[in-house]
Design an enzyme around this catalytic site. Structure first.
Site, PDB file in Angstrom:
ATOM      1  N   CYS A  91       0.831  -1.206   0.000  1.00  0.00           N
ATOM      2  CA  CYS A  91       0.000   0.000   0.000  1.00  0.00           C
ATOM      3  C   CYS A  91       0.866   1.256   0.000  1.00  0.00           C
ATOM      4  O   CYS A  91       0.588   2.215  -0.718  1.00  0.00           O
ATOM      5  CB  CYS A  91      -0.921  -0.017   1.215  1.00  0.00           C
ATOM      6  SG  CYS A  91      -1.964   1.446   1.366  1.00  0.00           S
ATOM      7  N   CYS A 194      -6.194  -2.941   7.309  1.00  0.00           N
ATOM      8  CA  CYS A 194      -7.353  -2.049   7.285  1.00  0.00           C
ATOM      9  C   CYS A 194      -8.549  -2.625   6.550  1.00  0.00           C
ATOM     10  O   CYS A 194      -9.691  -2.294   6.866  1.00  0.00           O
ATOM     11  CB  CYS A 194      -6.961  -0.695   6.680  1.00  0.00           C
ATOM     12  SG  CYS A 194      -6.570  -0.757   4.905  1.00  0.00           S
TER      13      CYS A 194
END
Length: 353
Positions: A91, A194
């Site tokens: 990410c 997440c």
């Protein structure tokens, strides 16, 4: 300096935003929408309210499609291949310091002029070294240091970054924020991954509908290298190298996962004395500093919760081979290997193969 501050709604990014504004920079809050928000609205409503109170513009970037493609899809594919991916490192490389950085630098940001840099709440530093130049360095608080997760971000991208929390400690920031009298939009520590509800990656993977590897033999490897089947595993994707808990095997002494053999669909286990990894290979190598400038003494970190260990490094056909001075727990393919010098400067990072 015009700085777009990536805000998640948590304490760290809020502290970064406030610290930069206090230092006199022109700031805008930049929130990336990576996953669908929960029914109660997620971080955005709280961020809008806080930014309105502070008199700071908030810009929301919808990056959900790119996040699914660049982070979630590789995460699922890696597990199918019996690897242990590091979605945070991916990410950072493709999203926070990829697509989100691009958004910060676009003219549409900062009132039409674009930002000079992007800032985040990472506990890492960018320092000037007399030999390496401007490069990534571990943060002062090792318990929170996130240089490990940033080691796949290219030096070119990092030149546009600011890390205001580099020299800060978590407890200091918590006290400082209380004194500022600002409520954190999303209180509490963020979850480990997440996009995985309740940090249950097994349930998440099963919910994707992808065909996951099925049960197979558990092979106990003896000191002489011989193997014998002692149980059945539930699917290689449910384990990782070095794992001890949750194996569900009754034995005379604790067993550890030594390796996952995808060709045989076999889980290789051993007793603690058999955990003797002396080297590993890393691909997708990101060179922060050319190896000809590296010092003689190097340190490798192949897990986030690990102190860098003395090592030697060789490059062969684009692959980084790491040789440890002392035996380590078996590195997990898919995780990140990071090379540091003695002062904590990051020299290179790669994905363990």
């Amino acid at each position: 300096m015009k700085i777009a501050v990536a805000v998640s709604g948590g304490m760290d990014s809020l502290c970064a935003l406030l610290a930069l504004r206090e230092a006199g920079h022109e700031v805008v809050a930049l929130h990336a929408l990576f996953v669908d928000p929960p029914r109660e609205g997620g971080a955005v409503p709280g961020l809008r309210s806080l930014c309105a109170k502070l008199g700071i513009a908030l810009q929301v970037e919808d990056l959900r499609a790119a996040f699914r493609r660049e982070v979630i899809a590789p995460f699922v594919r890696a597990h199918v291949r019996a690897r242990t991916p590091n979605p945070c490192a991916l990410c950072n490389r493709s999203m926070k310091f990829g697509a989100l950085l691009d958004a910060a630098l676009r003219p549409i940001c900062m009132g039409g002029s674009g930002a000079d840099a992007i800032a985040t709440g990472h506990y890492a530093a960018l320092k000037v070294h007399p030999v390496y130049g401007h490069t990534l360095k571990a943060g002062e608080d090792f318990s929170k240091d996130q240089s490990y997760f940033l080691a796949l971000v290219s030096p070119e991208r990092l030149r546009h970054c600011v890390f205001p929390l580099a020299d800060k400690r978590k407890d200091q920031l918590r006290s400082w924020l209380e004194g500022q009298n600002h409520a954190v939009p999303v209180p509490g520590e963020s979850q480990e991954i997440c996009f995985v509800p309740r940090d249950d990656h097994r349930a998440f993977l099963q919910g994707t509908g992808v065909e996951l590897p099925g049960p197979g033999p558990v092979l106990l490897r003896a000191a002489d290298g011989s193997e014998r089947e002692i149980a059945r595993h539930r699917g290689l994707w449910q384990y990782t190298e070095g794992q001890r808990k949750g194996l569900g095997i009754a034995w005379t002494e604790p067993l550890y996962v030594l390796a996952r053999d995808r060709e045989r669909n076999a889980l290789i286990v051993c007793v603690k004395a058999g955990l003797d990894a002396r080297e590993c290979r890393a691909e997708q190598v990101n060179i922060m500093t050319p190896p000809e400038f590296w010092p003689a003494r190097l340190f490798a970190r192949v897990r986030y919760r690990q102190r860098p260990a003395p090592a030697r490094v060789e490059f062969v056909d684009g692959v980084m081979r790491i040789f440890f001075e002392t035996a380590q727990q078996p590195p997990a393919p898919g995780q990140v290997a990071v090379i540091y010098d003695e002062q904590g400067f990051v020299l290179a990072g790669g994905v363990i193969a």
